[in-house]
Design a protein around this motif. Structure first.
Motif, PDB file in Angstrom:
ATOM      1  N   UNK A 174       5.423  81.709  37.895  1.00  0.00           N
ATOM      2  CA  UNK A 174       4.345  80.814  37.491  1.00  0.00           C
ATOM      3  C   UNK A 174       4.413  80.559  35.997  1.00  0.00           C
ATOM      4  N   UNK A 175       3.980  79.384  35.614  1.00  0.00           N
ATOM      5  CA  UNK A 175       3.815  79.070  34.199  1.00  0.00           C
ATOM      6  C   UNK A 175       2.420  78.500  33.994  1.00  0.00           C
ATOM      7  N   UNK A 176       1.879  78.736  32.824  1.00  0.00           N
ATOM      8  CA  UNK A 176       0.555  78.229  32.492  1.00  0.00           C
ATOM      9  C   UNK A 176       0.711  76.766  32.087  1.00  0.00           C
ATOM     10  N   UNK A 177       0.058  75.881  32.831  1.00  0.00           N
ATOM     11  CA  UNK A 177       0.136  74.449  32.534  1.00  0.00           C
ATOM     12  C   UNK A 177      -0.950  74.037  31.547  1.00  0.00           C
ATOM     13  N   UNK A 178      -2.095  74.702  31.646  1.00  0.00           N
ATOM     14  CA  UNK A 178      -3.233  74.339  30.799  1.00  0.00           C
ATOM     15  C   UNK A 178      -4.194  75.514  30.785  1.00  0.00           C
ATOM     16  N   UNK A 179      -4.826  75.781  29.631  1.00  0.00           N
ATOM     17  CA  UNK A 179      -5.815  76.864  29.550  1.00  0.00           C
ATOM     18  C   UNK A 179      -6.870  76.531  28.506  1.00  0.00           C
ATOM     19  N   UNK A 180      -8.101  76.888  28.820  1.00  0.00           N
ATOM     20  CA  UNK A 180      -9.225  76.755  27.888  1.00  0.00           C
ATOM     21  C   UNK A 180      -9.935  78.097  27.853  1.00  0.00           C
ATOM     22  N   UNK A 181     -10.244  78.545  26.655  1.00  0.00           N
ATOM     23  CA  UNK A 181     -10.989  79.784  26.479  1.00  0.00           C
ATOM     24  C   UNK A 181     -12.374  79.403  25.983  1.00  0.00           C
ATOM     25  N   UNK A 182     -13.376  79.732  26.771  1.00  0.00           N
ATOM     26  CA  UNK A 182     -14.711  79.175  26.578  1.00  0.00           C
ATOM     27  C   UNK A 182     -15.728  80.149  26.016  1.00  0.00           C
ATOM     28  N   UNK A 183     -15.534  81.431  26.276  1.00  0.00           N
ATOM     29  CA  UNK A 183     -16.520  82.427  25.872  1.00  0.00           C
ATOM     30  C   UNK A 183     -15.824  83.786  25.786  1.00  0.00           C
ATOM     31  N   UNK A 184     -16.125  84.575  24.753  1.00  0.00           N
ATOM     32  CA  UNK A 184     -15.456  85.869  24.637  1.00  0.00           C
ATOM     33  C   UNK A 184     -15.982  86.883  25.653  1.00  0.00           C
ATOM     34  N   UNK A 185     -15.132  87.839  25.970  1.00  0.00           N
ATOM     35  CA  UNK A 185     -15.541  88.969  26.805  1.00  0.00           C
ATOM     36  C   UNK A 185     -14.958  90.226  26.176  1.00  0.00           C
TER      37      UNK A 185
END
Length: 101
Positions: free
Chosen positions: A51-62
């Motif tokens: 698998x490869x990451x096509x798109x990612x958004x980081x919205x809130x820390x954890x």
């Protein structure tokens, strides 16, 4: 359509917390992506690197000890979309595509 859902509690002693950030540790985005890829691999029985990451958004820390819910759904072109939630908030989202060989 939901393909798979998995709960992952972030280990408080996860090695990624060293340096991210002293006094206020947060889970690096690469750890979230790694967990999403591992879930896709387990679900579809594909080997590492499939698998490869096509798109990612980081919205809130954890952070340490947070309970994260990873949800995979069928996506475009044979891929999968994912959402990571902590309680009632979105932490990350994105899409995975089969790696081109």
């Amino acid at each position: 359509m939901v393909v798979l859902e998995r709960v992952w509690r972030v280990p408080p002693d996860h090695p990624a917390f060293a340096g991210h950030f002293p006094g206020h540790p947060i889970v690096p985005g690469v750890v979230l992506l790694d967990q999403a890829v591992l879930l896709a691999q387990a679900h579809l029985g594909l080997a590492g690197g499939a698998w490869q990451v096509a798109q990612a958004k980081f919205l809130s820390p954890c952070g340490p000890d947070d309970e994260l819910v990873f949800t995979l759904q069928d996506g475009a072109r044979g891929g999968l979309s994912f959402v990571v939630r902590c309680g009632d908030r979105d932490v990350a989202s994105g899409s995975l595509q089969p790696a081109v060989s």
